[in-house]
Design an enzyme around this catalytic site. Structure first.
Site, PDB file in Angstrom:
ATOM      1  NE  ARG A   1       0.064  -5.405  11.049  1.00 46.81           N
ATOM      2  CZ  ARG A   1      -0.148  -4.827   9.875  1.00 46.81           C
ATOM      3  NH1 ARG A   1       0.681  -3.929   9.415  1.00 46.81           N
ATOM      4  NH2 ARG A   1      -1.193  -5.166   9.138  1.00 46.81           N
TER       5      ARG A   1
ATOM      6  CE  LYS B   1      -1.749   0.553   4.087  1.00 49.17           C
ATOM      7  NZ  LYS B   1      -1.350   1.809   4.748  1.00 49.17           N
ATOM      8  CB  THR B   2       3.596   2.426   2.220  1.00 47.93           C
ATOM      9  OG1 THR B   2       2.835   2.040   3.350  1.00 47.93           O
ATOM     10  CG2 THR B   2       4.282   3.744   2.491  1.00 47.93           C
TER      11      THR B   2
ATOM     12  CG  ASP C   1      -1.743   5.573   4.019  1.00 49.27           C
ATOM     13  OD1 ASP C   1      -2.317   4.570   3.550  1.00 49.27           O
ATOM     14  OD2 ASP C   1      -0.682   5.516   4.666  1.00 49.27           O
ATOM     15  CD  GLU C   2      -3.519   2.941   7.504  1.00 46.93           C
ATOM     16  OE1 GLU C   2      -4.501   2.179   7.328  1.00 46.93           O
ATOM     17  OE2 GLU C   2      -2.429   2.559   7.952  1.00 46.93           O
TER      18      GLU C   2
ATOM     19  CD  GLN D   1      -4.556  -3.594   7.657  1.00 41.93           C
ATOM     20  OE1 GLN D   1      -3.691  -3.211   8.420  1.00 41.93           O
ATOM     21  NE2 GLN D   1      -4.341  -3.787   6.362  1.00 41.93           N
TER      22      GLN D   1
END
Length: 724
Positions: free
Chosen positions: A605, A34-35, A217-218, A248
């Site tokens: 994670r 994503k980043t 983002d997010e 998330q």
DNA sequence: GACAGTCCTGTTTTT
DNA sequence: CAGGACTGTC
């Protein structure tokens, strides 16, 4: 820039990065890059002729914003100074500093953090004579922040459904106090800058025109005001890229609404959707387990995360006998990891609530393993730091009542509650700040002689300090204040002896931080520099002490803090009903689903190895109680799990579903380790079963229910375990 | 007015 | 267990 920078993207990523058709929603699963997509997309836009100042990139946390900046700087050769990259709060603040006048603020406005807000509300409750039993400050705080996050002022807060007028009155009084003190809380930053755009068409259009490319983002974590903020800076010509993952979404308790992702489709024209479903992070086993858990949630967009990685190791489950045993187990495994030559900073210990870290820290300390705890009390939130900051705030703005109240009698100078009551009354009567009230009352001798001299002493102290702003560097100014006020002497008083060392060190560290900050910010005007520093410490409460980030430390943090990060080795501790899912979040289906997403976030994670643990008994809030393993453990397919525990006979139901597949590990009950439900024998009392443990550490006592003589509390040395 | 001592209660996540 | 509110003493 490397012209081939797109070559290492998969096709979905490539599609997202090079999309040109207007608005884009990227559904990006955990670990799907994503980043990377965001950063590459910005680089790609620039390569296509966009200018840095056309780009607005918004993240949720400071960590993510910094990360994005660093990655962009690595990819690009030119300066990012003109590009707006930051958190919602940081960018809103930037906007308000630029347009403080249009926003109806004073130039020296300061940010009120959560702790300041609590104190201010406490005072307001007192002023309104509200019974703390009936009207908890927390409730007002939640009410005010909740409404601001929905974009509602006190006059509008009552419009949907019945709201107690008392809450409205508190909200109103709070607003008045903030505006007369020049204070802006976190939610206000967003609301105020949103209103700035709404009420000022010219300004809005100016920014709409400037930011041709908006990237968020997010997106699943945006709340109503953040969504409206983005919407209001978007025009029909803007290109919005929203990246998010509804699985998330873990901040709904703070007003975040993952439905905002769907809302985009109706509010923006031609929203294209790209799904990133290939996970590059975790082993197939970890991914399967996480998928299995999240499937139990009813409300989700649904996606299918897959990986090319191999199965890897099974997830290891450890049912500890208590929280100390759990911590010891985790530390053992980390020592093993270390012996294999692996990096400690690739290991993370995650937990649901901050309080859990202490026991783990003790064991790490004992084993001599370096670690770093994120969250908890942060640097700029420490009392002594906030004391100094309050003085600095007063230098900038005398009308800052919150700062005034904090330091008026620190160190004690004979201005206690009685004097303050007089000042507050005068201030309320004349609708002015405490400082102004003080000035008047000193001049007209309306205070007792002693208080008058103490107060005028205090005020000249502040006035003297503020004359130094232009003369001294930021670091020198901080040092000057500490000396002027005599904080070293204050914290050296006998009653502070216990913390003296660390407090004095923290003061030095603050001087340090001030020095560092001046080198980072190009601001010649000392007054503005001080303003910027105060805002910086409020918005980034302390992750600045990252100087040893490269250190090889085990990482300890809450599950919330772990979002966006990845580690080779992950421990999820405290997998127990009531702790995770948390007792306060077990009341509704929605809350439970959020806990489940949190579990999903935690598990994903892990890159290679994932350990999950629970304890049979745990000391919480001073008393020991029995625990049940988390339901989430049972949602993982048994074939993905290996148990490292002797099965606990008292709670066979716990692992019912798993039992065939649990390999019976070594007996951990050797030595002094007993476990609940264990069959034991005693020379005199005969046979019985362990029903509880009392006390802790070296002084643990065992309660045993004997078949013949009933329940007895014994020292463990007199009983013998019998393995069945 | 300052401070030490006692009682009591409420327990999450954070920009 | 810890932090806050409250009380009593100097």
């Amino acid at each position: 820039m490397n012209p081939n920078f797109l070559s290492d993207l998969n096709s979905a990523q490539h599609q997202a990065v090079t999309f040109t058709g207007g608005n884009l929603l990227v559904l990006a699963g955990a670990g799907s890059g994503k980043t990377r997509v965001l950063v590459h997309r910005i680089a790609w836009l620039l390569s296509q002729g966009a200018s840095p100042q056309n780009i607005l990139a918004v993240t949720f946390t400071n960590k993510a914003a910094t990360q994005m900046r660093i990655r962009l700087e690595q990819m690009l050769q030119f300066s990012l100074a003109s590009m707006w990259v930051g958190t919602f709060h940081g960018l809103a603040h930037r906007l308000l500093r630029l347009h403080w006048q249009e926003a109806g603020l004073v130039q020296s406005f300061q940010i009120l953090d959560a702790d300041d807000q609590t104190r201010l509300l406490k005072r307001i409750h007192k002023a309104l004579s509200l019974d703390p039993e009936k009207w908890p400050v927390k409730q007002s705080q939640a009410f005010i922040n909740g409404n601001k996050e929905k974009g509602l002022r006190y006059s509008e807060a009552a419009t949907n459904g019945f709201v107690d007028p008392v809450l409205i009155r508190v909200y109103q009084a709070y607003e008045n106090a903030c505006s007369s003190s020049g204070l802006v809380d976190f939610a206000e930053l967003l609301l105020r800058s949103y209103e700035l755009w709404q009420n000022n068409q010219q300004l809005r259009e100016q920014y709409q025109k400037r930011f041709g490319h908006i990237l968020v983002d997010e997106f699943q974590d945006t709340n109503a005001i953040q969504y409206a903020w983005i919407k209001s800076v978007s025009s029909s010509d803007s290109n919005l890229t929203a990246v998010g993952d509804d699985d998330q979404s873990i901040y709904s308790w703070r007003g975040a609404d993952s439905n905002n992702m769907q809302r985009l489709k109706s509010d923006y024209a031609n929203v294209n959707v790209v799904r990133l479903e290939q996970n590059y992070r975790s082993t197939a086993t970890i991914l399967k387990a996480a998928n299995a858990i999240i499937t139990n949630n009813k409300s989700r967009l649904g996606k299918n995360l897959w990986t090319n990685c191999g199965d890897g190791d099974p997830i290891i489950l450890y049912a500890a006998f208590n929280e100390i045993d759990e911590a010891r187990y985790v530390v053992d495994k980390i020592q093993l990891w270390r012996k294999q030559g692996k990096a400690l900073n690739e290991a993370a210990i995650l937990y649901r609530s901050n309080a859990q870290s202490r026991v783990i820290e003790e064991q790490l300390l004992r084993a001599g393993i370096p670690y770093r705890v994120y969250g908890g009390m942060r640097f700029f939130e420490r009392a002594e730091i906030k004391d100094v900051l309050a003085y600095l705030r007063l230098l900038v703005n005398r009308n800052d009542d919150a700062a005034f109240e904090r330091v008026i009698n620190l160190p004690t100078r004979g201005l206690g509650e009685a004097a303050l009551v007089l000042l507050r009354n005068h201030a309320r009567l004349h609708n002015c700040s405490l400082w102004k009230a003080g000035e008047t009352m000193v001049a007209t001798q309306q205070l007792p002689a002693r208080a008058t001299s103490a107060l005028s002493g205090f005020m000249s102290l502040i006035n003297d300090g503020s004359m130094q702003i232009a003369k001294l560097t930021l670091a020198e100014l901080v040092q000057f204040i500490i000396n002027l006020v005599g904080l070293h002497e204050h914290y050296s008083k006998p009653q502070y002896q216990e913390y003296k060392q660390s407090r004095l060190e923290n003061l030095d560290e603050l001087i340090n931080a001030a020095g560092q900050f001046s080198t980072l910010v190009s601001e010649d005007d000392r007054q503005l520099l001080l303003n910027a520093f105060l805002a910086h410490v409020a918005l980034e409460a302390g992750e600045h002490l990252d100087k040893d980030d490269s250190n090889n430390c085990v990482q300890l943090m809450t599950l919330h803090a772990a979002k966006g990060l990845e580690f080779s080795l992950v421990f999820l501790c405290g997998m127990e009903e009531g702790l995770f899912p948390h007792i306060m979040s077990m009341g509704s289906k929605e809350e439970l689903e959020e806990e489940r997403r949190l579990c999903y976030v935690g598990m994903t994670r892990a890159k290679q190895k994932l350990y999950m643990s629970c304890a049979d008994s745990r000391q919480l809030h001073g008393s020991t109680n029995l625990r049940q393993p988390s339901r989430f453990l049972r949602e993982i397919p048994p074939e993905l799990i290996k148990s490292d525990t002797l099965i606990n006979s008292v709670k066979p139901a716990l692992f019912e579903d798993l039992s065939q597949d649990l390999s019976h590990g070594q007996d951990v009950s050797q030595g002094n380790d007993f476990y609940l439900g264990q069959n034991v024998s005693h020379q005199e009392f005969g046979e019985g079963v362990i029903t509880s443990f009392e006390g802790h550490g070296e002084h643990t006592w065992v309660r045993v229910k004997f078949r013949k003589v009933g329940s007895k509390l014994l020292s463990p040395e007199y009983i013998r375990g019998r393995v069945i």
